[in-house]
Design an enzyme around this catalytic site. Sequence first.
Site, PDB file in Angstrom:
ATOM      1  N   LYS A 174     -26.463 -44.090  47.055  1.00 49.71           N
ATOM      2  CA  LYS A 174     -26.277 -43.506  48.382  1.00 49.71           C
ATOM      3  C   LYS A 174     -25.640 -42.118  48.272  1.00 49.71           C
ATOM      4  CE  LYS A 174     -22.812 -44.423  51.116  1.00 49.71           C
ATOM      5  NZ  LYS A 174     -21.811 -45.085  51.958  1.00 49.71           N
ATOM      6  N   ASP A 175     -24.800 -41.958  47.266  1.00 49.09           N
ATOM      7  CA  ASP A 175     -24.048 -40.717  47.095  1.00 49.09           C
ATOM      8  C   ASP A 175     -24.875 -39.610  46.461  1.00 49.09           C
ATOM      9  OD1 ASP A 175     -21.541 -39.198  47.075  1.00 49.09           O
ATOM     10  OD2 ASP A 175     -21.628 -39.422  44.897  1.00 49.09           O
TER      11      ASP A 175
END
Length: 858
Positions: free
Chosen positions: A522-523
């Site tokens: 996600k990052d």
Amino acid sequence: MKQSKNEAVFQDEVLTRFELFKSLFLTLPFQRVKDTGTLLPFFAKQCEKGVDQHLTPDEIIKSFFDQHEEFSSEEQRIDLLFRFVQYIERQVVLFDAIEDSSFQMVGRGDDENVLGALIKNAEGNGDMRRKIVSKLKDFSVRLVLTAHPTQFYPGPVLGIINDLIDAIKTNDIHSIHLLLQQLGKTPFINKNKPTPVDEAASLAWFLENVFYKVASEIQSFIDDELDVDTEEVKQLIELGFWPGGDRDGNPNVSVESTKKVAALLRTILFRCYYRDFRIVRRRITFRGVEEYMENLQTLFYENSFNPVEHPEDETDNIITNLKAIKNVLEEYHNGLFVEIVDDLLRKVMTFGCFFTTLDIRQDSRILRDATDYLIQQNQEATGVPLNYLELNEADKQKALKFKELDLSVGDDADPLTKDTSGVIKLLKEIQRSGSERAAQRFIISNCQQASDILGLRQLFLWSGWKKDALTIDFVPLFETVDDLTRAADVMKTLYSNKEYKAHLKRRGNKQTIMLGYSDSTKDGGYLMANWSIYRAKIELTAISREYDVDLVFFDGRGGPPARGGGKTQRFYASMGKEIANDHIQLTIQGQTISSQYGSLDTARFNIEQLLHAGIISDLKQRVGDTLTKHQQEIIDKLAELSHHKFMDLRTNKLFLPYLETMSPLKALSSINISSRPVKRNSGRELRLEDLRAISFVTSWSQLKQNIPGFYGVGTALQWAEKNNLWKDVQQLYVSSGFFQTLIDNCMMSMTKSNFDITAYMKEDKVYGEFWKNLHAEYQITKEYLLKLSGTSKLMENYPVDRESILAREGIVLPLLVIQHYAIRALNSDKLDEAQREDYSKLIARTIFGVINAGRNVA
């Protein structure tokens, strides 16, 4: 292209049988089911045709009801759509059962029986056999079951699936018909949100019905084939457990729930023992064993049905009595029935009185607050400055005195501080009832600095624990790209710390480090997440070897490719010499638990795959699996470019609104799928950093866009071709198991994507261009993945897996059309309150079906 043998078997044993058995639904004695089953094929065909023509969900559903005018009212139409959803849910269960029943016949190509073949090959090779035995003496696979909400089959449905598997294997039509009737009457969803204890009870089904038997069978196979003593090889298969212990972001986990789950796990294990013991008692009716039998009868029965508040660890007592029975059988009764005693003995040696290690996990920010509270309340006793949290990192480390105190938390403390203090004290009690293996690990999420680990150790010493009896492993969890970059420096600081060094020595100089794939994806996007973790493993291994620390990596990766999963065993088999791989530990989450470990056959296959991967990466390491400096530089650049592409998308002002408006993200927070909230800080407006990775990935997978599993990869590969590095990338794909698996898992994620379903969005006034951007990257990634792999279609090298995915996608296509239809209706603001509730429920029900069918949905 010619169909492979396994593909042909899959067609006959799975796809054809599914069509045949599916017709049994029409014969069920439920009138509404029959009507639904008759209409569903027409609706499915309408959906398929409409998606191919890029029609909107409204147009597809309207065209169906235009042909079926008997459903004239809104109420009748919604009712039929609900019935379609329920019917498809049960078709998914049938497909699961048929596929699992055919698992051994279909085979998995090169992956088939690899462990058995390796051990058989060692029979005539003394040197190889010695190496394998030596490796197994200090090697283990730990599977850690988590409660992440990505699979929704309740226990009764799991039981039906397993019974269906057995009935389908023997073509027992009568039993299949009865089980389908049972399935038709069995609810698929919870009326109430599950508690952490409910989640634990649900996952305990797998412990009791699958792992208890399979772990013992595999251990027995290895012991017998290699002719080694169980005690010599120790425990090869370990189990871990998070429900009830994982409190990170879950305010519903409490000291009381942790205590209940620990007791539940112990009780379930003793009931397994008691069932086996009854067989032992029925067969061994000879003289000389009476006293030992009575001892065991009392032990097993009382702990199964009359558990006490503070039980003791009875492992040694049980083993002593079983060994005594075995000695009597061998000495006086010609070893009659000794094998069933050996079986139970092996299980007790494997599971003790704990069954599975209950991990405790909490966010570093919560732990810092608990430390600060005790400092503020007891500054003189602790000797730590009141402004401890404001100190720089070096001063924080100096400020901790590691005094042994027994401090209490007052009523004025924050609930999470009370919980932290309470669970630290509770761990002593859990260890007393099941040995330290019952609960020995405290995982620090969002670990950013050495003081996070040192501060937690100090909390234990302020809570009545003594340094020389601190039987706890402190496990930092590094997830974000930045945290992974700093991880080696953090561990070097810890290894250099006098106090922590002494603690590690008492723990056998073994350090477990958890690396999380979910938040890193996600990052930083797919390629950067995987490469950051791989690179961190190289750096952490180097530091640990420098300080003579036995490093164990615990990977939060047992889900879909977008969360680090996919062909997991291939990653472990391809670890180069620069990466510690003496132990394999990974989380098994959501539908991965039921898809890979839901039946005896699939569990045995997947555990043996991981055992083989660990052995082969050490004994038969490929030269190409240790990356050269040039290869690392290439992947570095590809990851950087992919990261930039992903960050451009993430920072787009439409990124979160698109996900909230066009996907069922909002619905995830309202359905009873988990005790854990969908996002941290649930009281405030949604921010990406607060959104849980599981919700992030699930939302994209429901859209059938699977952005976390591929976005940015195509752009990076295109750059490599334009900059004369294409041959180097091709060589990487051929020689490096890590890179090949990375690419192949990306293809799996893309195979589960279908942009045709949302093609209508390109005309949207707000999100049209955003959708086109997503689709363009999908197209370019597909083009370059096919070019790199030398194939004409995604997953061509895994034909059985590909066929399984496509069949499942076909089953749930109507669910997705219904879901998008309902989302658009809710976004229109033309519904009254009752209608809004109906459409919200419809979305929720489709989420269940799509995820259950997906088996690693993204």
